[in-house]
Motif scaffolding. Sequence first.
Motif, PDB file in Angstrom:
ATOM      1  N   SER A 273     -12.260  -3.414   0.633  1.00 38.43           N
ATOM      2  CA  SER A 273     -11.626  -3.543  -0.681  1.00 38.43           C
ATOM      3  C   SER A 273     -11.155  -4.979  -0.874  1.00 38.43           C
ATOM      4  N   SER A 274     -11.282  -5.443  -2.097  1.00 40.96           N
ATOM      5  CA  SER A 274     -10.796  -6.786  -2.426  1.00 40.96           C
ATOM      6  C   SER A 274      -9.416  -6.740  -3.062  1.00 40.96           C
ATOM      7  N   HIS A 275      -8.849  -5.533  -3.136  1.00 33.33           N
ATOM      8  CA  HIS A 275      -7.535  -5.362  -3.758  1.00 33.33           C
ATOM      9  C   HIS A 275      -6.553  -4.851  -2.696  1.00 33.33           C
ATOM     10  N   ILE A 276      -6.026  -5.762  -1.899  1.00 31.65           N
ATOM     11  CA  ILE A 276      -5.107  -5.391  -0.822  1.00 31.65           C
ATOM     12  C   ILE A 276      -3.783  -6.121  -1.018  1.00 31.65           C
ATOM     13  N   THR A 277      -2.706  -5.352  -1.025  1.00 31.61           N
ATOM     14  CA  THR A 277      -1.360  -5.916  -1.123  1.00 31.61           C
ATOM     15  C   THR A 277      -0.630  -5.679   0.191  1.00 31.61           C
ATOM     16  N   PRO A 278      -0.332  -6.722   0.967  1.00 28.87           N
ATOM     17  CA  PRO A 278       0.368  -6.515   2.238  1.00 28.87           C
ATOM     18  C   PRO A 278       1.881  -6.379   2.046  1.00 28.87           C
ATOM     19  N   LEU A 279       2.462  -5.450   2.751  1.00 24.81           N
ATOM     20  CA  LEU A 279       3.922  -5.305   2.820  1.00 24.81           C
ATOM     21  C   LEU A 279       4.262  -5.375   4.300  1.00 24.81           C
ATOM     22  N   THR A 280       4.747  -6.533   4.735  1.00 27.79           N
ATOM     23  CA  THR A 280       4.826  -6.845   6.158  1.00 27.79           C
ATOM     24  C   THR A 280       6.264  -6.918   6.639  1.00 27.79           C
ATOM     25  N   PHE A 281       6.513  -6.284   7.797  1.00 30.64           N
ATOM     26  CA  PHE A 281       7.814  -6.334   8.452  1.00 30.64           C
ATOM     27  C   PHE A 281       7.610  -6.836   9.888  1.00 30.64           C
ATOM     28  N   ALA A 282       8.705  -7.122  10.550  1.00 31.68           N
ATOM     29  CA  ALA A 282       8.640  -7.608  11.927  1.00 31.68           C
ATOM     30  C   ALA A 282       8.150  -6.508  12.865  1.00 31.68           C
ATOM     31  N   ASP A 283       7.694  -6.915  14.046  1.00 28.53           N
ATOM     32  CA  ASP A 283       7.190  -5.962  15.038  1.00 28.53           C
ATOM     33  C   ASP A 283       8.282  -4.971  15.435  1.00 28.53           C
ATOM     34  N   HIS A 284       7.932  -3.701  15.536  1.00 29.61           N
ATOM     35  CA  HIS A 284       8.860  -2.615  15.901  1.00 29.61           C
ATOM     36  C   HIS A 284      10.012  -2.501  14.895  1.00 29.61           C
ATOM     37  N   HIS A 285       9.748  -2.831  13.642  1.00 26.14           N
ATOM     38  CA  HIS A 285      10.801  -2.815  12.632  1.00 26.14           C
ATOM     39  C   HIS A 285      11.365  -1.405  12.448  1.00 26.14           C
ATOM     40  N   ASP A 286      12.685  -1.307  12.408  1.00 27.47           N
ATOM     41  CA  ASP A 286      13.344  -0.038  12.115  1.00 27.47           C
ATOM     42  C   ASP A 286      13.461   0.105  10.598  1.00 27.47           C
ATOM     43  N   PHE A 287      12.634   0.951  10.026  1.00 24.14           N
ATOM     44  CA  PHE A 287      12.639   1.113   8.580  1.00 24.14           C
ATOM     45  C   PHE A 287      13.964   1.698   8.095  1.00 24.14           C
ATOM     46  N   THR A 288      14.427   1.197   6.964  1.00 24.21           N
ATOM     47  CA  THR A 288      15.676   1.657   6.366  1.00 24.21           C
ATOM     48  C   THR A 288      15.383   2.312   5.018  1.00 24.21           C
ATOM     49  N   GLU A 289      16.416   2.910   4.451  1.00 18.77           N
ATOM     50  CA  GLU A 289      16.263   3.518   3.132  1.00 18.77           C
ATOM     51  C   GLU A 289      15.884   2.464   2.087  1.00 18.77           C
TER      52      GLU A 289
END
Length: 374
Positions: A273-289
């Motif tokens: 796909s040519s339509h990619i939006t990255p949403l990047t966090f640090a390695d082992h990121h603890d996701f929050t609300e």
Amino acid sequence: MEENFIKIQKSLYPLSFLYGLGVSLRNKMFDWGILRSKSYDIPVICIGNITVGGTGKTPHTEYLIKLLKKEFKVAVLSRGYKRKSKGFVLATPISSANEIGDEPYQIKQKFPEIAVSVDKDRCHGIETLCDNKKESELGVILLDDAFQHRYVNPGMSILLVDFNRQICDDALLPAGRLREPLSGKNRANIVIVTKCPRLMKPMDFRIITKRLDLYPYQQLYFTSYKYGNLTPIFSGSNIRKRSLAQIEKNENILLLTGIASPKQLLQDLERYSSHITPLTFADHHDFTENDLKTLKETFDNLSGEKKIIITTEKDAARLTQFTNLDETIQKNIFALPIEVKFLLNQEDAFNQNIIEYVRKNKRNSKLSERENAY
């Protein structure tokens, strides 16, 4: 060779010099026998690196599990990075990523029949596993990310090197990402160059082999990634698995990652796909609300009717802890399994090497200790 992802902070070289002195002194203390390593009478295979994150330890550990579990009772021992628990923990079917860490959780979910444990003290972890009556027939222990944990003297050490971040071009922390000097590679029995292009040029093989300058006792292999089917990470939905080939060219992809090196994955997905939006966090990121709100807003803002969220299995292990995740997100988020593929027809030679080591070093009746021979 392909684009190199290495960035060196040259202004930090003085700190790297001091860091290198400390690490080199520690290694010398093991070499001289001032600090001692323990060896065990059970086959122990260490999978690690001399860089910070992103070399593919988990996929290669899973490859070894698949290879060995047909003949031996396998255990995996990890530190359990960023887990909320302490001490030794033997994973159960209901263990969470918070309890044992995201990577051990991923392994336990995929291989429920094997023993998965975590312990910061690898010696204590090995001894606890071997003393456990339920694991009395244990045949081999895989040490995940323990190349610098020299208090254990593994029977076989596998060093992973990222094709896109060659250790020969890197620098010590904090200027670069090397955990120890380049000479640390000499402790490895096997070196694997990971994340190689599938159609790697013969010249690249020769250049890398020459630059690594391994000893005759060391074996060199090259691996690439192959991707499995996109898999829904939330049960209860009627969404089926789908292959990457089924992604339509005009389909929008939100690539959600909390890993050390997402660039290779991004490049690979660009083939579909040519339509990619990255949403990047640090390695082992603890996701929050708040992170989940950002995920929802970013996904809603993608144009078009056809859109999908792709994440890694490691990130999925943390995301599944959120039972209140928006229903739209749950229906459209998929994990992308990663498997290892050997290049140059090296798979049989590697497999034979590993299996022969385990067979020749079968467990005796009790633990034994001896000084590190290094």
